[in-house]
Structures are given as structure tokens and as C-alpha cells.
Design a protein around this motif. Structure first.
Motif, mmCIF file in Angstrom:
data_model
loop_
_atom_site.group_PDB
_atom_site.id
_atom_site.type_symbol
_atom_site.label_atom_id
_atom_site.label_comp_id
_atom_site.label_asym_id
_atom_site.label_seq_id
_atom_site.Cartn_x
_atom_site.Cartn_y
_atom_site.Cartn_z
ATOM 1 N N ARG A 113 -3.495 -9.476 1.876
ATOM 2 C CA ARG A 113 -2.964 -10.530 1.021
ATOM 3 C C ARG A 113 -4.141 -11.326 0.451
ATOM 4 N N PRO A 114 -4.031 -11.771 -0.807
ATOM 5 C CA PRO A 114 -5.116 -12.551 -1.399
ATOM 6 C C PRO A 114 -5.213 -13.935 -0.767
ATOM 7 N N SER A 115 -6.424 -14.424 -0.606
ATOM 8 C CA SER A 115 -6.634 -15.761 -0.020
ATOM 9 C C SER A 115 -6.482 -16.817 -1.114
ATOM 10 N N LEU A 116 -5.261 -16.960 -1.597
ATOM 11 C CA LEU A 116 -4.996 -17.913 -2.672
ATOM 12 C C LEU A 116 -4.832 -19.326 -2.118
ATOM 13 N N PRO A 117 -5.305 -20.337 -2.831
ATOM 14 C CA PRO A 117 -5.133 -21.724 -2.388
ATOM 15 C C PRO A 117 -3.675 -22.079 -2.085
ATOM 16 N N LEU A 118 -2.737 -21.516 -2.865
ATOM 17 C CA LEU A 118 -1.322 -21.821 -2.640
ATOM 18 C C LEU A 118 -0.871 -21.291 -1.285
ATOM 19 N N PHE A 119 -1.238 -20.048 -0.944
ATOM 20 C CA PHE A 119 -0.879 -19.475 0.354
ATOM 21 C C PHE A 119 -1.534 -20.260 1.491
ATOM 22 N N LYS A 120 -2.795 -20.654 1.277
ATOM 23 C CA LYS A 120 -3.497 -21.420 2.303
ATOM 24 C C LYS A 120 -2.813 -22.762 2.542
ATOM 25 N N LYS A 121 -2.379 -23.389 1.462
ATOM 26 C CA LYS A 121 -1.710 -24.686 1.561
ATOM 27 C C LYS A 121 -0.344 -24.556 2.221
ATOM 28 N N MET A 122 0.404 -23.530 1.860
ATOM 29 C CA MET A 122 1.792 -23.401 2.322
ATOM 30 C C MET A 122 1.890 -22.870 3.746
ATOM 31 N N THR A 123 1.087 -21.845 4.090
ATOM 32 C CA THR A 123 1.229 -21.211 5.410
ATOM 33 C C THR A 123 -0.094 -21.002 6.129
ATOM 34 N N LYS A 124 -1.191 -21.538 5.558
ATOM 35 C CA LYS A 124 -2.514 -21.375 6.166
ATOM 36 C C LYS A 124 -2.839 -19.893 6.411
ATOM 37 N N MET A 125 -2.282 -19.027 5.553
ATOM 38 C CA MET A 125 -2.448 -17.573 5.644
ATOM 39 C C MET A 125 -1.930 -17.037 6.978
ATOM 40 N N GLY A 126 -0.952 -17.738 7.557
ATOM 41 C CA GLY A 126 -0.358 -17.294 8.816
ATOM 42 C C GLY A 126 1.054 -16.789 8.589
ATOM 43 N N LYS A 132 -2.924 -12.406 6.515
ATOM 44 C CA LYS A 132 -3.981 -11.443 6.203
ATOM 45 C C LYS A 132 -3.783 -10.177 7.028
ATOM 46 N N TYR A 133 -4.221 -9.050 6.471
ATOM 47 C CA TYR A 133 -4.074 -7.763 7.150
ATOM 48 C C TYR A 133 -5.026 -7.701 8.338
ATOM 49 N N GLY A 134 -4.469 -7.411 9.509
ATOM 50 C CA GLY A 134 -5.280 -7.360 10.722
ATOM 51 C C GLY A 134 -4.408 -7.492 11.954
ATOM 52 N N LYS A 135 -5.008 -7.884 13.066
ATOM 53 C CA LYS A 135 -4.288 -7.955 14.338
ATOM 54 C C LYS A 135 -3.106 -8.926 14.272
ATOM 55 N N GLY A 136 -3.325 -10.106 13.676
ATOM 56 C CA GLY A 136 -2.245 -11.092 13.588
ATOM 57 C C GLY A 136 -1.037 -10.554 12.849
ATOM 58 N N TRP A 137 -1.308 -9.873 11.713
ATOM 59 C CA TRP A 137 -0.198 -9.289 10.949
ATOM 60 C C TRP A 137 0.470 -8.182 11.745
ATOM 61 N N ASN A 138 -0.310 -7.310 12.376
ATOM 62 C CA ASN A 138 0.260 -6.221 13.173
ATOM 63 C C ASN A 138 1.173 -6.757 14.277
ATOM 64 N N LEU A 381 7.545 -8.019 -9.378
ATOM 65 C CA LEU A 381 6.107 -7.900 -9.127
ATOM 66 C C LEU A 381 5.782 -7.835 -7.639
ATOM 67 N N GLY A 382 6.802 -7.594 -6.817
ATOM 68 C CA GLY A 382 6.570 -7.546 -5.381
ATOM 69 C C GLY A 382 5.962 -8.852 -4.899
ATOM 70 N N ILE A 383 5.233 -8.795 -3.793
ATOM 71 C CA ILE A 383 4.441 -9.924 -3.317
ATOM 72 C C ILE A 383 2.981 -9.542 -3.524
ATOM 73 N N PHE A 384 2.205 -10.465 -4.072
ATOM 74 C CA PHE A 384 0.817 -10.147 -4.426
ATOM 75 C C PHE A 384 0.060 -9.586 -3.228
ATOM 76 N N ARG A 385 -0.730 -8.563 -3.495
ATOM 77 C CA ARG A 385 -1.534 -7.920 -2.458
ATOM 78 C C ARG A 385 -3.012 -8.141 -2.733
ATOM 79 N N ALA A 386 -3.837 -7.615 -1.830
ATOM 80 C CA ALA A 386 -5.284 -7.656 -2.014
ATOM 81 C C ALA A 386 -5.884 -6.433 -1.347
ATOM 82 N N THR A 387 -7.052 -6.036 -1.797
ATOM 83 C CA THR A 387 -7.730 -4.885 -1.202
ATOM 84 C C THR A 387 -8.439 -5.304 0.087
ATOM 85 N N SER A 388 -8.228 -4.528 1.148
ATOM 86 C CA SER A 388 -8.862 -4.816 2.435
ATOM 87 C C SER A 388 -10.277 -4.253 2.504
#
Length: 512
Positions: A113-126, A132-138, A381-388
Motif C-alpha cells: 500500500r502507498p504511504s500516503l499522508p491520508l492513510f497515515k492520518k486515518m489509520t497510521k498505516m495499520g 503495509k505489506y509484511g508480517k503485520g498484514w499477514n 479503481l480498486g484500492i490503491f496499491r504500491a510496489t513492494s
């Protein structure tokens, strides 16, 4: 002389100070301007795209019907091209071949997932969806999938619970006695209750005002999250300190929802017995306790609130809007509705309630639901993604961390795979013998590692709600009215408010 000289020094000093401040401000502004322009330079090997406006880039190009604009741009720049969203370099994927290559063949590369300011503000990327793609998401994805299986679609009695909600739903519609009404409220409540059963183990009544208010706020935020103000906030997060703008409404709504969810979580976790979960919240709290000593664990009360909110909105928006579009299109195409009625009546003899076992006996109903999902593009447009990691696609190089937009609308209107895609035709999902056929370029639930985890549940709900509704009612518009099919724009495409009449059909039906 001395007094005159001293007096003359003061205004000179003030002028010099003001000049110095002005020079510093100009230098800072010039630095920020150059920094922004450097950010807007395409990296080597990056896909081409439409020319951006300095500073703001292509942001305003996405203000109206962004999915349509992006498909048109693909006809100029190719299936994969780039946009500049105010310094956020973005890659857009169009057409089935390109989307499949990235989301299926390079699934892990396009799973972030992209580290967008809006996502950081709304959910702190949690949470779950924006994590974010990784152990937490898994960990969160595994827990959610298991919960949907154990407390939902994998439970034999759960189909009966959906059927019970279907009866609450049609009984509430019956209360309008065939007179015009806006179905949004009832559809939203009925659908959200299925997700509520998994998350909280309990449904909410249709007159629960607090829950209604929360759902309305959720729906509003789905629209605001892709508004021009939200895109501007991502590009220029300092506008957070401006007292006006739709982004401020977005943040106020989120705070109100999170406070409400905290109270609901406390209420439904009361009486919890550790390791004997009754629902998703209990299962999450078990994980939270078991991982309390692990500093790498992502389980927390904060992420529980974010996850619950995301599951509610994800489990509600898609199915709700599918059913609202379905009701509108049945009234718009009475010949299609009549054929649906005939098929339902032929299978559900003596007015018995539909079951999932009836699904394979109703190919036309399945075709209609699939065509609504294709044609109406609920999440275009789905949910915005990002390259890992760095990606190679069609000869282009996409750096790690690049934001990616998957234009699912372009997949469903891809002329290579769909004949006359701009025509609403359930027949395209049937073969010459009238049997239902799956189509390859059909991705309403996206593809790859980030595909919708509630797909199986959503399909169950759509079939049972739709067949129960059409078994009991004939849908028509109030005399002299035909609502627009132009969608209301947001992260999802939903119908603009409309009124419909649900007229009781002359049949014997199961009791409430």
C-alpha cells in the motif's frame, strides 16, 4: 546631532530586518518550488503519461469520472502509463492483460500500500486494508480470513442466518405497501448486518439510530476519500492546518466513527472467555493477549478499531451498491426482470425460500448479477496499491514504493474480451444452451494477494438477497419517473438516490 543620528538608525534597522525576512521567505519558497519540481520528474525507464501542470500535476484530471479518464488515456499512452498527483508519481494499469500480469503473475510485487499522508492520518498505516505489506498484514489477513470462515461462510448455520436477514429485509420493504421509497437505508442495514454477525456476533435493528449514523458517516467518507481535497492533502499535507476543506470533514467523521466503534467493541467483548471466541472481536482480543510480550506484534486496540471499521465498510459498500444497482436495473429492464421471475418461480416451487443449492439451477439469475457487477463497476479503481520492490512491466521500470492504480473499469470494458461492453446484457454470461459461463476478464473483487477476502460471503449475500427480493416483489419506478444511471462518484460507484415501488407478486410465500 547625536539624537538625530540615533533616531535615524531605527527605521533603517526595521527596513533591513523586513528585507531579510522577505529574502528568506523568497528563498524558502524557491527551494520548496524546486524540490516539488524535482519530485515531479519521471524516473529513468518510467512509463510515459499525460503532461502534468506544474506543482499540482494531473490531480484535477481525476475530479470527474476518473476511471473513464484513465481508460481514455490508455488509448493514447498504452495500457500502462503514469500520472503525477502533485509530486506523487503514480502508475496506472489498464486492460485485463496488463492487470493480470501485475496482480497475478507479479502478485507479491504489487501487494503493498502507498504511504500516503491520508492513510497515515486515518489509520497510521495499520489495521487491515491500508496496512503495509509484511508480517503485520499477514497476521491481520490470516485472522480475518479465519474469522470469516469460522463465524461466517464456513459455518453450516450461517446460510440460515443470511436467509433470516433476507426475511427481515423483505418484510421491511413490504411495510411500504407498494408505494415509492428509497431502498438505500434498508439495503445498507440488511447487508451490514451479515458482516456484523461475524464481527460482533449480533445484528443491529433497522431503527438503531446510532448504528445508522455510523454507516452514513462511513458512506460519506468513502466519497470524501477520493475527492479533490483528499488528493490535494496527499500531495500537500500541510493543508491539514487549513480550517476549511472536505479533508477536515473526513477527519472529523473518522474520529466520531472510531469513538463509536470503541464503545461497540467494549460492549460486545463483555463476558469474553479467553480462547473460546464468539466472533471476530473475541478472536482478535485472544491474539492481542497471546502476543502481548512480542514487540514485533502488530495486534493492538488501535488496530482492532481500524480493522473493525474497515471490515464493516468493505463488507457493506460493495454488496449494498450491487443490490441497489440490481433493483434499479430490474425496474429499468422489465423484460429482464420478467425472465428472472420465471426462473425463480420454476426453481422455488410452492414459494419455498431460496438456498445456495439453488444457485446452479438459476443460470440467468447468476448472469444478471455478474453483468451488474461488470457493467456498474462498484469499485472501479480498486484500492490503491504500491510496489513492494522494483518491478519490470512491458519494458518499463517501476521503482519500489511507487503508487499503483488498477483501473478495473477498463478490465470490464476491455473490447478485447467483451463484445459491445457498453451494452447491459446478461446474455454474455450464458452459452448457447443457456448455461452460465465464467468469463476470464471479470475482476470485481480484484486479483492477487490483496483481492477481496469477503468475496465468497459477498456472493452468498447477493444471490440470497436478490432471489428473495425478486421472488416476492415486482420492481417498478413511480409513474412518470425514470432515475438517472449516472453514478455518484467516490471510492465506490453507487446509484444516485432514487425511489422505487416494490409491488407484492401474486404468489404464496413462506411466512416471516
Amino acid at each position: 546631532m547625536v539624537s538625530l543620528t540615533a533616531a535615524s538608525v531605527v527605521p533603517v534597522s526595521c527596513a533591513m530586518a523586513l528585507l531579510g525576512v522577505g529574502c528568506l521567505a523568497a528563498a524558502l519558497l524557491a527551494f520548496l518550488l524546486v524540490r516539488q519540481l524535482v519530485k515531479q520528474r519521471r524516473p529513468p525507464g518510467f512509463p510515459p503519461g499525460p503532461s502534468p501542470i506544474p506543482i499540482i500535476g494531473n490531480i484535477f484530471s481525476l475530479a470527474t469520472e476518473p476511471h473513464v479518464f484513465l481508460k481514455r488515456q490508455s488509448e493514447v499512452h498504452g495500457q500502462i502509463f503514469s500520472l503525477d498527483l502533485g509530486g506523487i508519481m503514480t502508475v496506472v494499469l489498464n486492460g485485463y492483460d496488463c492487470v493480470k500480469e501485475c496482480l497475478y503473475h507479479q502478485s507479491e510485487v504489487f501487494a503493498d500500500r502507498p504511504s500516503l499522508p491520508l492513510f497515515k492520518k486515518m489509520t497510521k498505516m495499520g489495521g487491515l486494508l491500508n496496512c503495509k505489506y509484511g508480517k503485520g498484514w499477514n497476521d491481520h489477513r490470516k485472522l480475518a480470513c479465519n474469522s470469516f470462515r469460522y463465524f461466517g461462510s464456513g459455518q453450516r448455520l450461517f446460510e440460515r442466518k443470511i436467509s433470516e436477514e433476507c426475511m427481515f429485509f423483505v418484510d421491511a420493504i413490504d411495510g411500504h405497501k407498494g408505494k415509492p421509497f428509497n431502498p438505500k437505508h434498508l439495503v445498507t442495514n440488511a447487508v451490514s448486518n451479515i458482516t456484523n454477525l461475524i464481527i460482533f456476533g449480533q445484528r443491529f435493528t433497522y431503527d438503531d439510530r446510532d448504528f445508522q449514523h455510523m454507516i452514513e458517516i462511513f458512506s460519506e467518507n468513502v466519497e470524501l476519500a477520493v475527492s479533490g481535497w483528499a488528493l490535494l492533502y496527499n500531495a500537500f499535507p500541510w493543508i491539514e492546518y487549513m480550517p476549511f476543506g472536505k479533508h477536515q470533514k473526513l477527519f472529523r467523521n473518522a474520529t466520531e466513527v472510531y469513538d463509536f466503534l470503541l464503545e461497540v467493541i467494549k460492549r460486545f467483548s463483555h463476558g469474553r472467555v479467553p480462547h473460546v471466541p464468539r466472533h471476530y472481536v473475541d478472536a482478535y482480543l485472544d491474539e492481542l493477549e497471546q502476543n502481548s510480550g512480542d514487540p514485533s506484534s502488530s495486534f493492538s486496540y488501535e488496530n482492532l478499531i481500524y480493522s473493525v471499521g474497515e471490515l464493516i465498510i468493505a463488507g457493506t459498500e460493495t454488496t449494498t451498491n450491487t443490490l441497489r444497482w440490481a433493483m434499479l436495473y430490474m425496474a429499468l429492464y422489465p423484460n429482464i426482470q420478467e425472465r428472472v421471475h420465471r426462473e425463480i418461480d420454476g426453481v422455488l416451487t410452492n414459494g419455498r425460500a431460496p438456498t445456495l443449492e439453488d444457485k446452479h439451477k438459476m443460470p440467468y439469475v447468476e448472469a444478471v448479477l455478474h453483468e451488474i457487477l461488470r457493467f456498474c463497476n462498484i469499485v472501479p479503481l480498486g484500492i490503491f496499491r504500491a510496489t513492494s520492490q522494483e518491478a519490470k512491466v512491458n519494458g518499463y521500470t517501476i521503482p519500489k514504493g511507487t503508487m499503483v492504480i488498477t483501473n478495473l473499469y477498463s478490465v470490464h470494458f476491455d473490447e478485447k474480451y467483451w463484445n459491445e461492453p457498453g451494452v447491459f446484457s446478461p446474455q454474455r454470461f450464458l452459452d448457447s444452451s443457456g448455461n452460465f459461463v465464467r468469463r476470464e476478464a471479470f475482476l470485481p473483487f480484484s486479483l492477487g494477494r490483496r483481492h477481496c477476502l469477503g468475496e465468497q460471503l459477498a456472493r452468498m449475500e447477493m444471490f440470497l438477497f436478490f432471489t428473495t427480493l425478486l421472488q416476492r416483489f415486482h420492481l417498478q419506478f413511480p409513474p412518470g419517473t425514470v432515475p438517472t444511471v449516472t453514478p455518484k462518484l467516490g471510492m465506490t460507484l453507487q446509484p444516485k438516490p432514487y425511489s422505487i415501488c416494490a409491488v407484492r407478486r401474486q404468489q404464496k410465500f413462506p411466512g416471516s
